[in-house]
Design an enzyme around this catalytic site. Structure first.
Site, PDB file in Angstrom:
ATOM      1  N   HIS A   1      -3.124  -9.533  12.290  1.00  0.00           N
ATOM      2  CA  HIS A   1      -2.509  -8.349  11.686  1.00  0.00           C
ATOM      3  C   HIS A   1      -2.071  -7.461  12.851  1.00  0.00           C
ATOM      4  O   HIS A   1      -2.853  -7.207  13.771  1.00  0.00           O
ATOM      5  CB  HIS A   1      -3.500  -7.601  10.785  1.00  0.00           C
TER       6      HIS A   1
ATOM      7  N   GLU B   1       0.844  -1.196   0.000  1.00  0.00           N
ATOM      8  CA  GLU B   1       0.000   0.000   0.000  1.00  0.00           C
ATOM      9  C   GLU B   1       0.877   1.244   0.000  1.00  0.00           C
ATOM     10  O   GLU B   1       0.393   2.356   0.137  1.00  0.00           O
ATOM     11  CB  GLU B   1      -0.958   0.000   1.182  1.00  0.00           C
TER      12      GLU B   1
ATOM     13  N   CYS C   1      -3.665  -3.117   4.511  1.00  0.00           N
ATOM     14  CA  CYS C   1      -2.836  -4.222   5.027  1.00  0.00           C
ATOM     15  C   CYS C   1      -3.365  -5.587   4.619  1.00  0.00           C
ATOM     16  O   CYS C   1      -2.761  -6.609   4.951  1.00  0.00           O
ATOM     17  CB  CYS C   1      -2.743  -4.147   6.540  1.00  0.00           C
TER      18      CYS C   1
HETATM   19  P1  HMG Z   1      -3.110   7.422  21.198  1.00  0.00           P
HETATM   20  O1  HMG Z   1      -4.536   7.761  20.981  1.00  0.00           O
HETATM   21  O2  HMG Z   1      -2.165   8.545  21.370  1.00  0.00           O
HETATM   22  O3  HMG Z   1      -2.950   6.474  22.436  1.00  0.00           O
HETATM   23  O4  HMG Z   1      -2.576   6.506  20.027  1.00  0.00           O
HETATM   24  P2  HMG Z   1      -3.920   6.227  23.684  1.00  0.00           P
HETATM   25  O5  HMG Z   1      -4.078   7.473  24.440  1.00  0.00           O
HETATM   26  O6  HMG Z   1      -5.155   5.475  23.228  1.00  0.00           O
HETATM   27  O7  HMG Z   1      -2.967   5.250  24.490  1.00  0.00           O
HETATM   28  C1  HMG Z   1      -2.690   3.980  23.979  1.00  0.00           C
HETATM   29  C2  HMG Z   1      -2.729   3.011  25.158  1.00  0.00           C
HETATM   30  O8  HMG Z   1      -1.624   3.348  26.008  1.00  0.00           O
HETATM   31  C3  HMG Z   1      -3.979   3.126  26.025  1.00  0.00           C
HETATM   32  O9  HMG Z   1      -4.315   1.828  26.483  1.00  0.00           O
HETATM   33  C4  HMG Z   1      -3.515   3.966  27.203  1.00  0.00           C
HETATM   34  O10 HMG Z   1      -4.248   3.723  28.384  1.00  0.00           O
HETATM   35  C5  HMG Z   1      -2.090   3.469  27.341  1.00  0.00           C
HETATM   36  P3  HMG Z   1      -5.737   1.183  26.106  1.00  0.00           P
HETATM   37  O11 HMG Z   1      -6.773   2.175  26.471  1.00  0.00           O
HETATM   38  O12 HMG Z   1      -5.672   0.983  24.594  1.00  0.00           O
HETATM   39  O13 HMG Z   1      -5.762  -0.078  26.874  1.00  0.00           O
HETATM   40  N1  HMG Z   1      -1.196   4.412  28.026  1.00  0.00           N
HETATM   41  C6  HMG Z   1      -0.254   4.037  28.905  1.00  0.00           C
HETATM   42  N2  HMG Z   1       0.101   2.820  29.359  1.00  0.00           N
HETATM   43  C7  HMG Z   1       1.147   2.781  30.266  1.00  0.00           C
HETATM   44  N3  HMG Z   1       1.790   3.885  30.722  1.00  0.00           N
HETATM   45  C8  HMG Z   1       1.443   5.109  30.277  1.00  0.00           C
HETATM   46  C9  HMG Z   1       0.391   5.224  29.328  1.00  0.00           C
HETATM   47  N4  HMG Z   1      -0.189   6.283  28.691  1.00  0.00           N
HETATM   48  C10 HMG Z   1      -1.158   5.761  27.902  1.00  0.00           C
HETATM   49  N5  HMG Z   1       2.096   6.199  30.730  1.00  0.00           N
HETATM   50  C11 HMG Z   1      -3.479   4.949  18.378  1.00  0.00           C
HETATM   51  C12 HMG Z   1      -3.020   5.149  19.808  1.00  0.00           C
HETATM   52  C13 HMG Z   1      -3.702   3.465  18.097  1.00  0.00           C
HETATM   53  C14 HMG Z   1      -4.792   5.708  18.163  1.00  0.00           C
HETATM   54  C15 HMG Z   1      -2.384   5.527  17.426  1.00  0.00           C
HETATM   55  O14 HMG Z   1      -1.176   4.832  17.616  1.00  0.00           O
HETATM   56  C16 HMG Z   1      -2.776   5.436  15.973  1.00  0.00           C
HETATM   57  O15 HMG Z   1      -3.516   6.261  15.435  1.00  0.00           O
HETATM   58  N6  HMG Z   1      -2.219   4.429  15.238  1.00  0.00           N
HETATM   59  C17 HMG Z   1      -2.490   4.227  13.802  1.00  0.00           C
HETATM   60  C18 HMG Z   1      -3.788   3.511  13.562  1.00  0.00           C
HETATM   61  C19 HMG Z   1      -3.722   2.068  14.007  1.00  0.00           C
HETATM   62  O16 HMG Z   1      -2.677   1.489  14.185  1.00  0.00           O
HETATM   63  N7  HMG Z   1      -4.932   1.442  14.138  1.00  0.00           N
HETATM   64  C20 HMG Z   1      -5.006   0.041  14.514  1.00  0.00           C
HETATM   65  C21 HMG Z   1      -6.201  -0.676  13.898  1.00  0.00           C
HETATM   66  S1  HMG Z   1      -6.384  -0.347  12.151  1.00  0.00           S
HETATM   67  C22 HMG Z   1      -5.155  -1.307  11.396  1.00  0.00           C
HETATM   68  O17 HMG Z   1      -4.568  -2.149  12.013  1.00  0.00           O
HETATM   69  C23 HMG Z   1      -4.850  -1.013   9.967  1.00  0.00           C
HETATM   70  C24 HMG Z   1      -3.511  -0.330   9.709  1.00  0.00           C
HETATM   71  O18 HMG Z   1      -2.456  -1.265   9.867  1.00  0.00           O
HETATM   72  C25 HMG Z   1      -3.503   0.288   8.304  1.00  0.00           C
HETATM   73  C26 HMG Z   1      -3.818  -0.613   7.133  1.00  0.00           C
HETATM   74  O19 HMG Z   1      -4.678  -1.468   7.148  1.00  0.00           O
HETATM   75  O20 HMG Z   1      -3.206  -0.345   6.078  1.00  0.00           O
HETATM   76  C27 HMG Z   1      -3.248   0.808  10.670  1.00  0.00           C
END
Ligand code: HMG
Length: 386
Positions: free
Chosen positions: A233, A79, A111
């Site tokens: 994935h 991609e 993906c």
């Molecule tokens: P964010 O919103 O900044 O993170 O980014 P958050 O605030 O949700 O924190 C993440 C986790 O860390 C949370 O845990 C927090 O509590 C924890 P959860 O609520 O999930 O259990 N946390 C801590 N833990 C320990 N100590 C601390 C601490 N602070 C916070 N101090 C987000 C997270 C996934 C949104 C971001 O990384 C993102 O946008 N990523 C890209 C999108 C993605 O990966 N999506 C996944 C599903 S879609 C997919 O897999 C397809 C993809 O591969 C693309 C494709 O298909 O081509 C992405």
């Protein structure tokens, strides 16, 4: 007739960014990355490395051992394509010296692309059992600097030889499918980084897991308890853990860490390699599970934003360990160099010529293949080691 994976191999660049460096820069607690999303490091390419060189490196051990004979199709899933028209697989075909009597095509659905390629390859081999298909998934994940997704970047390629002699894993015929038109992650043609609704994407990932599992069950799929390993994935390793806990709860089953943790090992120190991520998880499970998986079923969940998902399975073949290039893989991960944050920034801003100007890359890669230059709108690759 058994059809499936005869050979499998991955490649990553030698450079990585330790996420503690990023945490320092963002003023973020590093535990958010380590525990919250389950990531330690991200792989990053040099300017003379790209999806083509990563793909050719991944396929090299397969072609060195097997030779080109019998391979009449290259299916290249990505991609993060380098051309809107020409398949990246054609460059790889040339670098690997494959036979000219061969078809080449590129597939895209975020993906999910490589899973479509694997299923198409299995279907083709069922029709022509004397032929083999080289499936390659290769991606460089690059998000906006300073955004929430930056810590999940990564890159890598997985190459698989699909044939009627599946010495590593036979792929089952039954599968569960799900497609839905959503905007959780996408990249318009004019952007180098994707747009992403992170929390929504994680929700849709889990919902798609549930839909595909139900479809897999209605297609006489195996029971949850039958699987020795689950591979997901992996946009980041904690997503795999969440997925497994969710699937276990849907099935009213206890969570057994040994059944999904081996698949997370490599992603944690490499990052998201998009279309290659599920297959990197499969390699990780095969190489890090303490159990001998011979004859055991493995579950695979593929998710591509936008969104298409598939739940399918395979049976690991007796003697599979002898066909894995485990030592090479472990070396790729251990023999790496850490990037400074400044160098990471330099690499993030890869040259992206728009008007035919010439970009000549320094020889930096330690791999066999490199992107030597981009000139007059054309990409020039070369082999520098055999
Ligand atoms: P964010 O919103 O900044 O993170 O980014 P958050 O605030 O949700 O924190 C993440 C986790 O860390 C949370 O845990 C927090 O509590 C924890 P959860 O609520 O999930 O259990 N946390 C801590 N833990 C320990 N100590 C601390 C601490 N602070 C916070 N101090 C987000 C997270 C996934 C949104 C971001 O990384 C993102 O946008 N990523 C890209 C999108 C993605 O990966 N999506 C996944 C599903 S879609 C997919 O897999 C397809 C993809 O591969 C693309 C494709 O298909 O081509 C992405």
């Amino acid at each position: 007739m058994k059809i499936g994976i005869e050979k499998i191999s991955f490649h990553i660049p030698r450079q990585y960014l330790e996420l503690s460096r990023l945490a320092e820069q963002h003023g973020t607690d590093v535990q958010k990355f380590r525990r919250g999303i389950g990531q330690e490091r991200m792989s990053f390419p040099l300017h003379d490395e790209d999806v083509v060189t990563l793909a050719a490196e991944a396929a090299l051990p397969i072609i060195k051992e097997h030779g080109p004979d019998g391979i009449d199709s290259v299916l290249f899933a990505t991609e993060t394509s380098i051309d809107q028209s020409k398949s990246a697989g054609i460059y790889v075909h040339n670098l690997l010296g494959l036979n000219t009597q061969c078809r080449n095509v590129e597939l895209k659905q975020a993906c999910y692309g490589a899973t479509a390629a694997v299923q198409m390859a299995c279907g083709y081999v069922a029709r022509r059992p004397d032929r083999k298909v080289l499936v390659i998934a290769s991606d460089v994940s690059r998000y906006d600097l300073g955004g929430a997704a930056e810590a999940t970047q990564g890159c890598g390629a997985v190459a698989m030889l699909i044939s009627a002699n599946p010495s590593i894993m036979q792929i089952d015929i039954m599968a569960g499918l799900y497609s839905e038109d959503i905007m959780d992650f996408w990249r318009p043609n004019y952007r180098i980084t994707p747009l992403v609704d992170g929390k929504y994407s994680a929700l849709k990932y889990l919902q798609s897991l549930s839909h595909t599992w139900q479809d897999y069950q209605s297609n006489e799929g195996r029971a949850f308890q039958d699987f020795a390993q689950f591979c997901y994935h992996l946009p980041f390793s904690r997503m795999g853990k969440k997925a497994h806990m969710y699937l276990a709860s849907i099935n009213d089953q206890p969570v057994n860490k040994e059944k999904f943790m081996p698949g997370l090992v490599y992603n944690r120190v490499i990052g998201n390699c998009y279309s290659a991520a599920l297959y990197l998880s499969l390699i990780s499970a095969l190489e890090n599970s303490e159990e001998d998986l011979s004859g055991k079923p493995v579950a695979l969940f593929s998710y591509g934003s936008g969104a298409v998902a598939e739940f399918f399975s395979g049976v690991v073949q007796p003697g599979y360990k002898a066909h894995m290039v485990t030592e090479r893989h472990k070396r790729l991960i251990t023999d790496r160099e850490a990037l400074s944050y400044e160098r990471y920034l330099e690499l993030w801003h890869a040259p992206n010529p728009q008007n035919g100007e010439e970009i000549v890359n320094k020889v930096e890669t330690q791999g066999a293949f490199r992107l030597a230059k981009i000139s007059d709108h054309k990409r020039y690759y070369e082999t520098i080691r055999s």
